[in-house]
Design a protein around this motif. Structure first.
Motif, PDB file in Angstrom:
ATOM      1  N   HIS A 332       0.889  -1.121   0.180  1.00 48.85           N
ATOM      2  CA  HIS A 332      -0.031   0.143   0.100  1.00 48.85           C
ATOM      3  C   HIS A 332       1.013   1.321  -0.004  1.00 48.85           C
ATOM      4  N   LEU A 333       1.639   1.377  -1.313  1.00 45.61           N
ATOM      5  CA  LEU A 333       2.267   2.538  -1.147  1.00 45.61           C
ATOM      6  C   LEU A 333       1.726   4.069  -1.062  1.00 45.61           C
ATOM      7  N   GLY A 334       0.580   4.265  -1.775  1.00 47.83           N
ATOM      8  CA  GLY A 334       0.002   5.478  -1.538  1.00 47.83           C
ATOM      9  C   GLY A 334       0.587   6.521  -2.466  1.00 47.83           C
ATOM     10  N   ASN A 335       1.406   7.288  -1.408  1.00 51.88           N
ATOM     11  CA  ASN A 335       1.958   8.350  -2.202  1.00 51.88           C
ATOM     12  C   ASN A 335       3.596   8.428  -1.904  1.00 51.88           C
ATOM     13  N   ASN A 336       4.079   7.292  -1.401  1.00 56.15           N
ATOM     14  CA  ASN A 336       5.420   6.868  -1.104  1.00 56.15           C
ATOM     15  C   ASN A 336       6.434   6.504  -1.989  1.00 56.15           C
ATOM     16  N   THR A 337       6.033   6.863  -3.377  1.00 52.55           N
ATOM     17  CA  THR A 337       7.015   6.224  -4.489  1.00 52.55           C
ATOM     18  C   THR A 337       7.799   7.252  -4.467  1.00 52.55           C
ATOM     19  N   GLU A 338       7.889   8.294  -4.122  1.00 54.75           N
ATOM     20  CA  GLU A 338       9.183   9.089  -4.091  1.00 54.75           C
ATOM     21  C   GLU A 338      10.458   8.623  -3.316  1.00 54.75           C
ATOM     22  N   LYS A 339      10.174   7.519  -2.821  1.00 50.33           N
ATOM     23  CA  LYS A 339      11.283   7.033  -1.974  1.00 50.33           C
ATOM     24  C   LYS A 339      12.080   6.047  -2.806  1.00 50.33           C
ATOM     25  N   LEU A 340      11.731   5.855  -4.224  1.00 47.71           N
ATOM     26  CA  LEU A 340      12.281   5.035  -5.408  1.00 47.71           C
ATOM     27  C   LEU A 340      13.387   5.957  -6.129  1.00 47.71           C
ATOM     28  N   GLU A 341      13.606   7.114  -5.728  1.00 48.38           N
ATOM     29  CA  GLU A 341      14.096   8.239  -6.350  1.00 48.38           C
ATOM     30  C   GLU A 341      15.744   7.651  -6.619  1.00 48.38           C
ATOM     31  N   THR A 342      16.137   6.944  -5.594  1.00 45.05           N
ATOM     32  CA  THR A 342      17.587   6.591  -5.577  1.00 45.05           C
ATOM     33  C   THR A 342      17.837   5.405  -6.335  1.00 45.05           C
ATOM     34  N   ILE A 356      -1.595   2.970  -5.744  1.00 46.32           N
ATOM     35  CA  ILE A 356      -1.088   4.437  -6.261  1.00 46.32           C
ATOM     36  C   ILE A 356      -1.809   5.043  -7.006  1.00 46.32           C
ATOM     37  N   LYS A 357      -2.303   6.467  -6.683  1.00 44.19           N
ATOM     38  CA  LYS A 357      -2.974   7.186  -7.667  1.00 44.19           C
ATOM     39  C   LYS A 357      -2.225   8.012  -8.766  1.00 44.19           C
ATOM     40  N   GLU A 358      -0.935   8.174  -8.411  1.00 43.29           N
ATOM     41  CA  GLU A 358      -0.174   8.650  -9.358  1.00 43.29           C
ATOM     42  C   GLU A 358       1.343   8.440  -9.012  1.00 43.29           C
ATOM     43  N   LEU A 359       2.302   8.332  -9.948  1.00 46.13           N
ATOM     44  CA  LEU A 359       3.796   8.285  -9.523  1.00 46.13           C
ATOM     45  C   LEU A 359       4.248   9.451  -9.102  1.00 46.13           C
ATOM     46  N   SER A 360       4.800   9.916  -8.061  1.00 44.90           N
ATOM     47  CA  SER A 360       5.411  11.078  -7.586  1.00 44.90           C
ATOM     48  C   SER A 360       6.416  11.623  -8.736  1.00 44.90           C
ATOM     49  N   LYS A 361       6.152  12.460  -9.134  1.00 46.74           N
ATOM     50  CA  LYS A 361       7.132  13.294 -10.030  1.00 46.74           C
ATOM     51  C   LYS A 361       8.509  13.095  -9.785  1.00 46.74           C
ATOM     52  N   GLY A 362       9.254  12.544 -10.528  1.00 50.45           N
ATOM     53  CA  GLY A 362      10.748  12.258 -10.148  1.00 50.45           C
ATOM     54  C   GLY A 362      11.125  11.028  -9.724  1.00 50.45           C
ATOM     55  N   SER A 363      10.053  10.178  -9.197  1.00 48.28           N
ATOM     56  CA  SER A 363      10.344   8.968  -8.494  1.00 48.28           C
ATOM     57  C   SER A 363      11.031   7.972  -9.460  1.00 48.28           C
ATOM     58  N   ILE A 364      10.808   7.865 -10.743  1.00 56.77           N
ATOM     59  CA  ILE A 364      11.425   6.953 -11.526  1.00 56.77           C
ATOM     60  C   ILE A 364      12.246   7.491 -12.708  1.00 56.77           C
ATOM     61  N   ARG A 365      12.384   9.065 -12.629  1.00 58.41           N
ATOM     62  CA  ARG A 365      12.944   9.722 -13.881  1.00 58.41           C
ATOM     63  C   ARG A 365      14.557   9.354 -13.863  1.00 58.41           C
ATOM     64  N   SER A 366      15.041   8.861 -12.706  1.00 57.73           N
ATOM     65  CA  SER A 366      16.418   8.621 -12.727  1.00 57.73           C
ATOM     66  C   SER A 366      16.812   7.004 -13.079  1.00 57.73           C
ATOM     67  N   MET A 367      15.764   6.464 -13.184  1.00 63.91           N
ATOM     68  CA  MET A 367      15.822   4.803 -13.875  1.00 63.91           C
ATOM     69  C   MET A 367      16.100   4.998 -15.156  1.00 63.91           C
ATOM     70  N   ASN A 368      17.439   5.339 -15.686  1.00 59.40           N
ATOM     71  CA  ASN A 368      17.710   5.377 -17.028  1.00 59.40           C
ATOM     72  C   ASN A 368      17.747   3.957 -17.974  1.00 59.40           C
ATOM     73  N   PRO A 384       1.881   8.425 -15.956  1.00 59.22           N
ATOM     74  CA  PRO A 384       2.558   9.142 -15.143  1.00 59.22           C
ATOM     75  C   PRO A 384       3.802   9.939 -16.095  1.00 59.22           C
ATOM     76  N   VAL A 385       3.876  11.245 -15.435  1.00 56.61           N
ATOM     77  CA  VAL A 385       4.908  12.264 -16.125  1.00 56.61           C
ATOM     78  C   VAL A 385       6.198  11.523 -16.405  1.00 56.61           C
ATOM     79  N   ASP A 386       6.894  11.073 -15.246  1.00 52.74           N
ATOM     80  CA  ASP A 386       8.081  10.455 -15.704  1.00 52.74           C
ATOM     81  C   ASP A 386       8.237   9.553 -16.675  1.00 52.74           C
TER      82      ASP A 386
END
Length: 963
Positions: A332-342, A356-368, A384-386
């Motif tokens: 039940h991640l909810g809005n905790n997806t930003e913790k995936l940034e690293t 999840i209702k949305e993926l926090s902006k920037g949460s998966i952007r770094s996953m090149n 999701p924007v990312d």
């Protein structure tokens, strides 16, 4: 159960092509050895796709109390799941040296005799899940030297003999989940096996799993260890006994007491690449410690770990440099997806069912390097924007969300995307720019949305798209050219209940399309001109859109499908009184058609000439059709037909098979019809038939089916599927009983008795015929003509026709001189009578018996001139017999006896009728009238003058005795 090699990717594969099941069955039957199939009491024969010529039995859910005694000894696979077996006996599988797979799941097996599997030297997989085994004895598994997989899940196993596995030298996988094992030492014999790779002991009673409790001399080759769902208090690896261990599952451990992680040396875990910690009750510090112990971890699963994720566990996870695949589903991640940034090192991320209702902006952007992203079954309302910046992404799964709109920038930079899943959302329309950057996309799934227009999306772009699923949308009106940009498309599914119009040239440009599933309204005028390579076409006729009569030229749409191999036409609505036939005009150009299916299409049996242009047809299916008047001529143009399915077609009789040339037919399915009686000779003519299914027919259990019952039991060529489960519907006394239990011996007794009676009658008739022909043939001929004469005379008298002669004179040729010298001058010359003489009045060329008959019945009287030679003459004897028959038949005075010679009474004995007459009446004697010939001729005149009074009132012989 632990499946370390599987991942919850939920990829769709490709759109369904709706290929009928009969086609799949036919593909297996083609290579079947015709000597293998037969009908069994409680099992059916399956045909494995990889090895179709081998015997694989399915005895599932038959309420069996024991292993069937008719299981073929050469079977390679036996499935006895969901039955009532309580014990396996030593002889149950004796002689089955070819068996490679045995499935005994979901029974009540509590005991297995030692040595029961001793003959299964080729067995590779044994599954006995969901039974009641308690102990694995020393000889229980003896003999299975080639066994590689052993499944004993969900039993009550409490102990394992130390030598139970000594025979299984090739065993690789052992599953003992959901049993009652308590001590690690119980599985030590398994770990000693030379080829063991996977051990699963989930859901047992282990309180600890420590290598120090194992007494192994050396190391184990184990690669996968599942100890999930145990009440472990300690997990410890303190010695290098698992140098090859790659996957470890500790999910749902520590439920009572928090699990303690005891691995002092991290090098002991250097081979582990996959770790599963779903729903583990481990202290936060312990789990961090554990995760920091791995140097080569690539796949981590953390399901039901909400508490630790909120506490920052993902920060530790993302520091694992080797981690590439992370599964977080069922959290039940909810809005905790930003913790995936690293977690920039990830290549696969599964966030399905995480609320999840949305993926926090920037949460998966770094996953090149992210190649796979799964966010299905969530509450996303937009892409999701990312995602826009994930240029390395190849598979994106967004199924089952709340996305209602796709924007032109949603897939701006995902140029390497190969598979995109968007089904079960709320997308109503597409803009032409949405997919324009997806130059490498091969699969697009948009089924089960609210699409009503494409908006030019498929007119350009998507040059490499091969699979497109647009089914279950609201595409009411399609426009010409909507799909013209999909030049690489191979499979297209446009099944929908709402399509109202498919314009001509809709599919122009789809030159590579091979499979098409499309819904078409009743009044369609579609053209398939632009589909030169189409091989598989499924048409769903939609009658709910248009109720008007179809256009007369609608079948022109199919004239260009010259290379079509599979054609399926299905009507899911009602006929509304219009015939949805598929006439020969539609099939005329389909010279390569191999498989044809029509469901709820024909109101009655199709025209016998329907398939005259399709000689290559190999399988034919009719469903929900009234084929009660099926003409066998329908099959005459199909010399290569191998599979025929006429289920649910109101078939009452199989007589159509006798008039059809089906010598190549291998599979025949006639389920859900109204067949009561079966003539087994029909099937004897189907020399190639190996599969016959007659389920759900109202059979009659009487002698009319005796031949079929015997054929089912004795034939070793055709498998009659579930034959021993067929029940009786008629007569009422037999209703509910099994067809094959009917006592055919009673029928045989009746037949034997009838054969005996018939044989006896035939012998007697032959003897009687021979006797009559040899001794009485002339009497028979005489009787026939006598009867004909009788009929003729009755008709003549009824019509009142006069007699041609006054008297017929019957005499012997040797007495002819007396007749001419004495009789004729007086009777014809003096008295004026008209006499009939055979040499003078018989018709030339006419059979003599007919002449005699006509003479006697054509004269008022018959004068018999009797002498010794007369009595010896065969023809004279016939004449007097016929005359006397007329005498007694008509009861009239018609006979005059005139004796030329004195003949003693004893010489008349052979002529019983004449002797009887002489005794009863007086007669005329020429020897006694020598002195008074005038008186003699006057008496003859008196006899001839006598009328037709009844014989009872007249002297039948006329004249005084002794004249």
């Amino acid at each position: 159960m632990f499946t370390p090699d599987s991942t919850k990717t939920s990829t769709m594969g490709r759109p369904s092509s709706d290929v009928p099941p009969l086609v799949s069955l036919l593909s297996l039957l083609i290579l079947i050895n015709p000597s293998l199939p037969y009908s069994l009491k409680n099992c059916t024969i399956d045909y494995p796709e990889n090895r179709p010529a081998e015997v694989s039995l399915d005895c599932t859910n038959r309420k069996l109390l024991s292993v069937p005694d008719d299981v073929p000894r050469d079977a390679v696979s036996v499935k006895l799941t969901i039955n009532l077996l309580e014990r396996i006996h030593r002889e149950d599988f004796s002689g089955m040296s070819k068996l490679r797979r045995l499935d005994l799941d979901q029974n009540k097996i509590a005991h297995v005799d030692d040595g029961s599997f001793i003959h299964l030297v080729a067995l590779e997989m044994l599954s006995m899940n969901d039974n009641q085994l308690v102990n694995l004895t020393a000889d229980l598994l003896r003999g299975m030297s080639n066994l590689t997989v052993l499944n004993l899940n969900s039993n009550n196993i409490r102990s394992i003999d130390a030598s139970a596995f000594r025979f299984l030298t090739r065993l690789r996988t052992v599953s003992l989940n959901s049993n009652m094992l308590r001590w690690v030492a119980d599985v030590q014999p398994i770990l000693l096996l030379p080829h063991i790779q996977k051990l699963s002991v989930s859901s047992n009673l282990f309180s600890s799993f420590r290598t120090e409790d194992l007494h192994l001399n050396g190391s184990s080759g184990l690669q996968v260890l599942d100890v999930s769902d145990n009440k472990l208090e300690t997990f410890g690896i303190t010695s290098p006994i698992f140098p090859r261990l790659q996957a470890l599952d500790l999910s749902r451990c520590g439920q009572d007491t928090e699990l303690r992680w005891d691995i002092p040396d991290r090098t002991l875990l250097r081979s582990i690449t996959r770790l599963y910690l779903s729903y583990a009750v481990i202290p936060f510090r312990e789990i961090r410690k554990a995760l920091q112990s791995f140097d080569s971890l690539t796949h981590l699963r953390l399901n039901y770990m909400d508490r630790w994720i909120k506490k920052g566990l993902l920060a530790t996870v993302c520091r694992i440099p080797t981690l590439r695949k992370l599964d977080l589903f069922f959290n039940h991640l909810g809005n905790n997806t930003e913790k995936l940034e690293t977690c920039s090192q990830l290549t696969e991320l599964d966030l399905s069912i995480t609320h999840i209702k949305e993926l926090s902006k920037g949460s998966i952007r770094s996953m090149n390097g992210l190649r796979f992203l799964n966010v299905e079954t969530n509450r996303l309302t937009e892409v999701p924007v990312d995602v826009r910046n994930l240029s390395s992404l190849q598979i994106l799964n967004m199924n089952d969300n709340l996305i209602s709109e796709l924007g032109c920038e949603d897939f701006l930079n995902t140029t390497n995307l190969v598979e995109l899943y968007l089904n079960t959302n709320r997308i109503a329309k597409l803009d032409g720019c949405v997919f324009e950057n997806l130059r490498n996309l091969k699969l697009l799934d948009l089924n089960s949305n609210l699409l009503w227009t494409f908006g030019g999306t498929f007119k350009t772009g998507l040059p490499k798209l091969e699979f497109l699923d647009l089914s279950k949308n609201f595409l009411v009106i399609l426009e010409r050219g909507d799909l013209k940009g999909l030049q690489s498309l191979k499979e297209l599914n446009m099944k929908s209940e709402h399509i109202g119009r498919v314009p001509g040239k809709m599919f122009d440009g789809l030159n590579d399309l091979e499979t098409l599933v499309v819904s078409i309204p009743l009044d369609y005028e579609n053209r398939f001109r632009g589909l030169p390579r189409l091989k598989n076409l499924t048409i769903h006729l939609n009658t709910d859109i248009s109720l008007q009569s179809p256009r007369p030229d609608r079948y022109n749409a199919f004239f260009h499908l010259k290379f079509l191999k599979v054609l399926t036409v299905i009507c899911s609505g009602y006929h509304f009184g219009y015939p949805f036939d598929v006439p020969m005009e539609m099939l005329e150009t389909m010279k390569h058609l191999e498989h044809f299916t029509a469901v709820n299409i024909y109101i009655s049996a199709p025209d016998p000439n329907t398939f005259q242009f399709n000689p290559g047809l190999r399988s034919l299916t009719f469903g929900k059709t009234d084929l009660s008047d099926l003409d066998p001529e329908l099959f005459r143009p199909l010399p290569n037909l191998q599979a025929l399915d006429l289920s649910d077609s109101n078939i009452k009789s199989l007589d159509f098979l006798s008039g059809a040339d089906l010598s190549e037919l291998r599979s025949l399915k006639l389920t859900d019809n109204v067949i009561t009686v079966i003539n087994e000779t029909l099937f004897r003519s189907l020399t190639a038939l190996t599969y016959l299914n007659l389920d759900n027919n109202p059979f009659t259990c009487d002698c009319s089916n005796a031949g079929f019952i015997q054929w089912v039991k004795s034939n070793n060529r055709t498998q009659v599927v579930n034959a021993h489960q067929y029940t009786c519907s008629f007569p009422a006394a037999e209703q509910g009983s099994r067809l094959l239990d009917f006592d055919v011996q009673s029928c045989r007794a009746d037949v034997d008795f009838l054969c005996f009676v018939s044989s006896c009658c035939l012998v007697v008739l032959t003897l009687l015929t021979s006797f009559l022909y040899h001794f009485l043939r002339w009497q028979l001929v005489y009787a026939v003509h006598l009867f004909l004469a009788f009929v003729h005379d009755r008709r003549r008298r009824k019509e009142g026709a006069p007699h041609r002669y006054d008297a017929f004179v019957s005499y012997n040729v040797h007495d002819e001189d007396w007749v001419y010298r004495e009789m004729l001058p007086v009777l014809e010359g003096e008295q004026g009578w008209r006499l009939c003489l055979h040499h003078r009045d018989f018709q030339p060329g006419k059979p003599i018996i007919e002449n005699i008959t006509d003479a006697i019945y054509g004269s008022r009287k018959t004068i018999c001139v009797i002498s010794h030679r007369y009595l010896q003459s065969e023809w004279c004897s016939r004449e007097i017999q016929m005359a006397s028959f007329r005498l007694f038949d008509e009861q009239k005075d018609v006979l005059v006896l005139l004796f030329l010679e004195d003949i003693p009474s004893h010489q008349l004995s052979p002529y019983y009728r004449m002797r009887k007459l002489v005794k009863r009446r007086t007669y005329l004697s020429w020897p006694q009238a020598v002195q008074h010939p005038g008186v003699f001729w006057q008496n003859v005149r008196r006899a001839l003058e006598t009328g037709d009074e009844d014989a009872e009132d007249t002297d039948l012989l006329t004249g005084p005795a002794g004249c």
